[in-house]
Write an enzyme that holds these catalytic residues in place. Sequence first.
Site, short mmCIF file in Angstrom:
data_model
loop_
_atom_site.label_atom_id
_atom_site.label_comp_id
_atom_site.label_asym_id
_atom_site.label_seq_id
_atom_site.Cartn_x
_atom_site.Cartn_y
_atom_site.Cartn_z
N LYS A 486 63.79 45.56 32.19
CA LYS A 486 64.52 44.58 33.02
C LYS A 486 63.53 43.71 33.79
O LYS A 486 62.35 44.05 33.90
CB LYS A 486 65.44 45.32 33.98
CG LYS A 486 64.72 46.30 34.88
CD LYS A 486 65.69 47.25 35.56
CE LYS A 486 64.95 48.18 36.50
NZ LYS A 486 65.73 49.35 36.84
N ARG A 581 75.87 52.38 43.41
CA ARG A 581 75.56 51.02 42.97
C ARG A 581 76.61 50.70 41.91
O ARG A 581 77.72 50.33 42.27
CB ARG A 581 74.13 51.01 42.40
CG ARG A 581 73.57 49.66 42.09
CD ARG A 581 72.07 49.72 41.82
NE ARG A 581 71.71 50.43 40.60
CZ ARG A 581 70.46 50.57 40.14
NH1 ARG A 581 69.44 50.06 40.84
NH2 ARG A 581 70.21 51.21 39.03
N TYR A 709 46.18 27.32 57.92
CA TYR A 709 47.26 26.89 58.81
C TYR A 709 47.24 27.66 60.13
O TYR A 709 46.95 28.85 60.16
CB TYR A 709 48.62 27.17 58.13
CG TYR A 709 48.98 26.18 57.05
CD1 TYR A 709 49.20 24.83 57.36
CD2 TYR A 709 49.11 26.58 55.73
CE1 TYR A 709 49.55 23.93 56.37
CE2 TYR A 709 49.46 25.69 54.73
CZ TYR A 709 49.67 24.35 55.06
OH TYR A 709 50.01 23.46 54.08
N MET A 758 50.68 28.16 50.21
CA MET A 758 51.63 28.21 49.10
C MET A 758 50.92 28.43 47.76
O MET A 758 51.32 29.28 46.97
CB MET A 758 52.44 26.92 49.05
CG MET A 758 53.60 26.99 48.08
SD MET A 758 54.49 25.44 47.99
CE MET A 758 55.34 25.39 49.54
#
Length: 814
Positions: A486, A581, A709, A758
């Site tokens: 998955k 679940r 930053y 980023m």
Amino acid sequence: MNYSISDIQSITQSELINPNLFQGDINDIYFDTRRGIRGPKVLFLAIDGKNADGHQYIDFAYHQLHTRNFLVSKDINIDLYPDANFLRSRNVISALQKLAIHHRTKFHLRTIGITGSNGKTIIKEWLFQLCDPFFTIVRSPKSYNSQLGVPLSILRINEEDQLGIFEAGISGQNEMRHLEYIIQPEIGIISNIGDAHSAGFTSLNEKLREKLQLFRKAAKIIYCKDQELVHENLNSRTSHSSKRLSQLIPWSTKDKSAFYFVQYNDHEVKINNDSFTIPFTDNISRENAVFAIIAAIETGLQIPRIQQRCPDLKALKMRLEMKQGIRNCVLINDAYNSDFGALESAINILEQQQKKDRNTLILSQIEESGLDNSEALIRLSEMIKVHQIHRIITIGEKLKSLDSEIEHLHFKDTEALVDNFSSILFDNENVLIKGARKYNLEQIFDLLAIKVHQTILEIDLEAMRHNLTIYRSFLKKDTLLMVVLKASAYGSGSKELSRFLEYQRVHYIAVAYIDEGVELRKSGISTPIMVMNPEESGFAAMVKNKLEPEIYSLNQLEKYISYLDDDVHQVHLKIETGMHRLGISMEEIPSILACLNDNKNIVVKSIFSHLVGSDDPSLDYFSKEQINRFEKAYTLFSIGLDYEPLRHMLNSNGISRFPEYQYEMVRLGIGLHGLTDDLNLKPKLQKVQTLKTKIAQIKEVNAGESVGYNRKYKVKETHKIATINIGYADGLPRNAGNEQYSVLINGQAAPIRGNVCMDMCMIDVKGIDVNVGDEVIIFGKEWPIEKLAEVCGTIPYEILTRLSTRIHRIFTRE
Ligand SMILES: *Cc1c(COP(=O)(O)O)cnc(C)c1O
């Protein structure tokens, strides 16, 4: 090799099962049908091994690969194979060894045998690189050094070979004796004795003694005197046993009186008074190079020739690499060696790729075939004919006159291909690049690769195969294995991994969503696929692609039924036992049973549930409780259905911690990637993923300045800061910044300074020797992902599955 089948029968002393022998010649041998050689002139060895029994593949070998000669150890229904020879021997590997011993004694070449715990393959390859232009050499392919690999290596010896270099490895007692008979080395090299593979031995000394059996009759033994155990053992043996006639050739970096006294200085290795320049400076490479140089000297190669070759020693990239290429091509780079066996197995890997418009082979001259050129060309064109290759691009004069029915482009050398590269169209195809190292086909690989981002995730499929073997060792012979792929196979790429795992013969694949399953079917996966969270919007696609849903409620089952035709459809029932679940509760069982009994075209393939705390010993009581609940529910279903579906309960941590509850199937996920919470198992697994990037810029930042930053890192004394190409958009969590985590660069830890940006972040490289473009490891084999997960307050699963798709995935395998 070339033997008639009747020679093989008499040399191996095996019994013929079919009434009359079909006469014919054998020129090759194989034992794995996945890497099989096609055609009638080959012998298939049916080996009954730990994980698989070769006898099960006889049918495939006969029909698909057209094999007509078999060496087996079991009964065979020969009526099924009326035109094939079946030789039977009590032990197929011993029979092969007899053939190898026979073969070996026919030739009088000089032989070098290499054993030791580490470095065998690299010493062999470097010795080959040093001696290559001066002798005709035969050597073990890859790291063929086992009871099976050694005889197969020896059978490669040809008339014209002058020097043979073979490696030998052992995993238990009394194994080396056999290998000694087969190799009969004249010069022995013992690289070192670590604690790898110690399982079959009671002590290191015992293992060493077994290894030294390889040199019983060697004229010379090369070893490192600084490894005391080896030194003591060899010397006490000489004094105890008058039979040892070997000359000992120790080298040392400490003892000036050793036969060879070795000193290192940067790229220079000084051996007695001769100096050699090698392109490495780490101690392991230096040691391996010293062994190779001394062995070359002892073989009789002149020092100036060795000195001339040394600067060109190449690090081994033995592994084949796969990555995404331009215009939707898949690239397979295998520029390690070039003989027919290696070519055939690389072509097999090419054929295993997803279906594309065509398969292209880029091939340099075959260097190590032992055939003359016209024979080599015939063999090559035969090989192309039987495989799915649609275009061939050849490099080197000798391949110019290749006769083939497919499109053939030819270039006299690699440069000519590079110069004409833009005129050749590559589009939606699988491209295999195969050739001897000296042709530098990496250039072509680089031209075809997409160059996007310097950050890559390397996925080591050999490590994954190792982990698979470890988990299989917990399973009974007939327990089925489902692998859970998955979330794009935990971030690594489910298409590629499913291909690989299908090849490894797993029984089931589980994915989370229908789309993931459809993708796998599109790329040609035929292994059964279970979808764990199927949504109604995809039901039609699910049925069309033969995907099998997890059923977790009556409502969902009824909706699913409305999409079905009268064919048989397999489903898997998920039982609620404590996760809360998805799952069928005890109360729902009667209504589900009633629905199933009304729809007999639905077959319940399996019933399963999922442990909530298989990793946590303090929850073992609850795991047992879940198992009780599961068994109760299962009993109700098996009575109500009147048949017995498969049962499965265990995920990775469950498999190693509660193998007694493996039932008929298990579901392996994170463990494949070398990650586990089971402390006993942890040291045995190998990490699969390495995340790495490069240094984009290095700057001196002055005291009083700040980095990144919000000025989070204030520089106290002027020093070097490097910017690297990875940020939180790539999946490096922002929490890793501000010294919480360090990356690895040139073997040293470099803390992240300031906030992670980023697309980039800054690291402190004070006192580390670095350059722009140097590789930076974010996590990998020796730099565990667990540490990154811990400082970021999460688990490795989350780190892996959040790696951005813009990170390039590269797969390596043997
Ligand atoms: C994810 C998952 C697994 C695999 O779990 P690991 O801990 O990665 O081994 C097995 N079964 C189910 C139902 C899952 O959701």
